[in-house]
Design a protein around this motif. Structure first.
Motif, short mmCIF file in Angstrom:
data_model
loop_
_atom_site.label_atom_id
_atom_site.label_comp_id
_atom_site.label_asym_id
_atom_site.label_seq_id
_atom_site.Cartn_x
_atom_site.Cartn_y
_atom_site.Cartn_z
N LYS B 94 82.08 24.20 10.05
CA LYS B 94 81.69 25.60 9.79
C LYS B 94 80.44 25.65 8.91
O LYS B 94 79.55 26.47 9.13
CB LYS B 94 82.84 26.34 9.12
CG LYS B 94 83.94 26.74 10.12
CD LYS B 94 84.93 27.70 9.53
CE LYS B 94 86.02 28.06 10.52
NZ LYS B 94 85.57 28.99 11.55
N ALA B 97 77.49 24.80 10.87
CA ALA B 97 77.11 25.91 11.75
C ALA B 97 76.27 26.96 11.00
O ALA B 97 75.22 27.37 11.48
CB ALA B 97 78.36 26.55 12.34
N VAL B 98 76.73 27.35 9.80
CA VAL B 98 75.94 28.36 9.07
C VAL B 98 74.62 27.74 8.60
O VAL B 98 73.59 28.42 8.56
CB VAL B 98 76.70 28.99 7.86
CG1 VAL B 98 77.82 29.86 8.32
CG2 VAL B 98 77.19 27.94 6.89
N ARG B 101 72.35 27.79 11.63
CA ARG B 101 71.98 29.15 12.03
C ARG B 101 70.99 29.79 11.04
O ARG B 101 70.06 30.47 11.44
CB ARG B 101 73.25 29.99 12.12
CG ARG B 101 73.05 31.30 12.85
CD ARG B 101 74.38 31.98 13.07
NE ARG B 101 74.18 33.37 13.43
CZ ARG B 101 74.30 33.86 14.66
NH1 ARG B 101 74.62 33.08 15.64
NH2 ARG B 101 74.11 35.13 14.90
N LYS B 516 77.77 38.45 9.29
CA LYS B 516 76.80 37.36 9.20
C LYS B 516 77.46 35.99 9.19
O LYS B 516 76.93 35.03 9.75
CB LYS B 516 75.95 37.54 7.93
CG LYS B 516 74.86 36.49 7.76
CD LYS B 516 73.96 36.77 6.58
CE LYS B 516 72.89 35.69 6.45
NZ LYS B 516 72.01 35.90 5.31
N PHE B 517 78.63 35.90 8.55
CA PHE B 517 79.22 34.56 8.33
C PHE B 517 80.47 34.25 9.15
O PHE B 517 80.93 33.12 9.14
CB PHE B 517 79.53 34.37 6.84
CG PHE B 517 78.29 34.13 6.03
CD1 PHE B 517 77.68 32.89 6.01
CD2 PHE B 517 77.68 35.17 5.34
CE1 PHE B 517 76.52 32.68 5.29
CE2 PHE B 517 76.52 34.97 4.61
CZ PHE B 517 75.93 33.72 4.59
N VAL B 519 82.44 34.16 12.87
CA VAL B 519 82.19 34.18 14.32
C VAL B 519 82.98 35.30 14.97
O VAL B 519 84.16 35.45 14.68
CB VAL B 519 82.61 32.82 14.94
CG1 VAL B 519 82.35 32.82 16.43
CG2 VAL B 519 81.89 31.69 14.26
#
Lengths: 73, 519
Positions: B94, B97-98, B101, B516-517, B519
């Protein structure tokens, strides 16, 4: 496999770490491996299999796709 | 001199890797700090494993199983195998991923955005740095202290030691002193991190992980062979008074201690250097091999060391007063194998385990200072990529120098190694913060502050009573337990309750942040 199943199996697995039945077991498995150590060696091997199944059947595809949409740098 | 030449050859190879990695350097800050997010499965596994395993995994695990028996494997290794993979899978992916992104390079950048607070970053930065520095000190001191006995007798004119009071020659006579050995290790790590950035650290970690895993297995094979085989070695332990009780756990550790050790590996969720390694991954799929192989890799490193430790209990018996259990591995190799080549290889393996943690820690401090302090204060657009890299290199140089000087000053302090253990507890105490930030939409900024503050207070209180406060007569240096549990269990309980209660009592985070954070 849903994430709830993974969490349940994980906690069962964590409970099985506490092998009180081996606490004072000094016998040697295969003639050289102390029982308490042999149990945890098997535990490590099964942990590897467990995580293999998790990555195969409970992979966070949505998170992966969400990240790939980002701008990054 | 064969042992010495093997060590020198190994260190020269590392410098060569640093130079080689520099040839692949793309000249951008993203490449220097996070390898352009291009690291695949194998390198990610090896670099994360090398970073996580310190010299303790080889020398300390042997020593600990010598003193506390086979239960040490369940206590530290199999818990870590389960928990580390869980953290990598649940939190690491996770955060990767952030990070991908939104282009993060440090933990503070993430927490600042996640909780919409620049100030939170300024609060976290010194805490993370203060928790990493003792960890660095332990590495530098351990390297210096390991090199001295390994090279004893090689340079009697350059590094003489006075004879012992009984007239016998000093066992460390002619060994490279810790100040020199630790300094050389610092310079070599500095060299490949300075030129190669995190790519240099990733490549070096991969090489070093192969070295320390390989040498452990070789040492295990040679020692077992010279003890008459696996069966004969373990049967000798069962037949010895000192060794037999170490085949079980009764009298060696309590059940609550064994259980509460599960919280210690959670520290990996808050290690800033691991956060940076996670961000190097090319894709989420790069994590798969790490998640699956971690319990198995830990097993490959720890099982031989734990067995050598209990065999040592049978073979060596109780140590004389003043002898450290940390010398057990060296003594088993020295007394049973008589091979300068193996001594050199084991030496290289121990240094590999130590250096593969040091490099990532130096690198992450440089990255954090550049991105969390300098860029934040003056603006990222004010500097070119080249300038950012040189700011990081300058800070890394400063950190290496400061760490070295502190290591020299504190190398004989009795509590430096305890400090390392307490660092793990501190990082683990902050784990609820990172866990809540990725899984709980309701966590708030005041909740985050409450978690940090309560961790600091609980950690400070327990640390004071374990390390700083005068202990009553008769109380020894045994591990501190609170209600029979590891202190980290209490710290995590307090920090979790603080985070949850304060979050529920304060205003929900904005919808924009949740969108924003999550999914």
């Amino acid at each position: 496999m849903s994430s709830k199943v993974v969490v349940v199996v994980f906690f069962i697995f964590a409970i099985l770490h506490h092998d009180v039945w081996n606490w004072n077991n000094r016998s040697l498995w295969l003639g050289f491996l102390p029982a308490g150590l042999a149990y945890h060696v098997a535990y490590s091997l099964i942990a590897g299999i467990f995580w293999y199944l998790v990555t195969r059947y409970a992979w966070p595809h949505a998170t992966e796709a969400w990240a790939e949409k980002g701008s990054g740098e | 001199m064969t042992t010495f030449y093997i060590l020198v050859g190994y260190l020269a190879l590392l410098m060569g890797l640093g130079l080689l990695s520099n040839r692949f350097f793309k000249g951008t800050s993203a490449d220097f700090f996070v390898v352009s997010r291009s690291v695949g499965s194998f390198l990610l596994l090896m670099s994360i494993f090398g970073t996580t395993m310190t010299g303790f995994a080889i020398v300390g695990s042997t020593a600990k199983s010598y003193t506390d028996g086979v239960g040490v494997y369940g206590l530290m290794a199999s818990w870590s195998g389960l928990m580390h993979s869980a953290v990598f899978f649940a939190v690491g992916i996770k955060l990767w991923a952030v990070g991908k992104r939104y282009g993060y390079m440090t933990q503070c950048e993430y927490f600042r955005d996640r909780f919409e607070s620049d100030r939170l970053g300024y609060v976290l930065f010194p805490i993370l740095v203060l928790l990493v520095i003792p960890y660095l000190l332990v590495g530098v001191i351990a390297a210096g202290k390991f090199i001295q006995p390994t090279t004893a007798g090689l340079f009697p004119e350059a590094f003489p030691m006075p004879n012992l009071p009984n007239g016998n020659p000093h066992p460390l006579n002619g060994g490279i002193p810790p100040a020199v050995g630790g300094g050389v290790i610092c310079l070599i790590v500095l060299f490949y991190v300075f030129f190669g950035g995190l790519r240099g650290a990733v490549w070096a970690n991969t090489f070093q992980t192969i070295v320390f895993m390989g040498t452990g297995v070789i040492a295990f094979y040679m020692i077992s062979k010279n003890l008459g085989g696996l069966k004969a070695a373990s049967e000798a332990v069962a037949a010895s008074d000192f060794g037999a009780e170490r085949l079980g756990r009764e009298g060696m550790m309590s059940k609550l201690q064994f259980l509460s050790y599960c919280f210690v590996p959670l520290s990996v969720g808050m290690f800033p250097h691991l956060f940076q390694h996670w961000l190097t991954a090319k894709s989420a799929k790069s994590f798969k091999l790490t998640v699956v192989a971690f319990p198995l890799f830990i097993m490959i490193v720890w099982v031989p060391c734990v067995l050598i430790g209990i065999w040592a209990a049978g073979y060596l018996g109780p140590l004389d007063p003043g002898q450290s259990p940390n010398s057990v591995l060296g003594r088993m190799v020295g007394q049973l194998v008589h091979s300068p080549v193996l001594t050199g290889l084991v030496g290289a393996g121990v240094l590999a385990a130590i250096m593969s943690s040091l490099d990532s820690q130096f690198m992450c401090l440089g990255t954090m200072f550049t991105n969390d302090i300098v860029m934040k204060k003056y603006g990222a657009d004010r500097f070119t990529d080249r300038q950012k890299i040189w700011i990081a290199r300058g800070f890394i140089l400063f950190v290496v120098g400061a760490t070295y000087l502190l290591a020299i000053a504190l190398q004989d302090s009795a509590h430096v190694f305890d400090l390392g253990v307490w660092c793990f507890s501190g990082f683990a105490g902050l784990f609820p913060l990172v866990f809540a930030s990725v899984f709980w939409k309701r966590v708030t900024l005041p909740g985050a502050y409450a978690c940090i503050l309560s961790t600091a207070l609980a950690w400070g209180y327990l640390f004071y009573h374990d390390i700083l406060a005068a202990k009553p007569a008769g109380v020894g240096d045994e591990e501190m337990l609170v209600f029979g549990m590891m202190p980290v269990a209490i710290i995590i309980a307090i920090s979790t309750v603080s985070l949850v209660v304060v979050s529920l009592l304060t205003k929900k985070p904005s919808e924009a942040i949740i969108r924003k954070f999550f999914v």
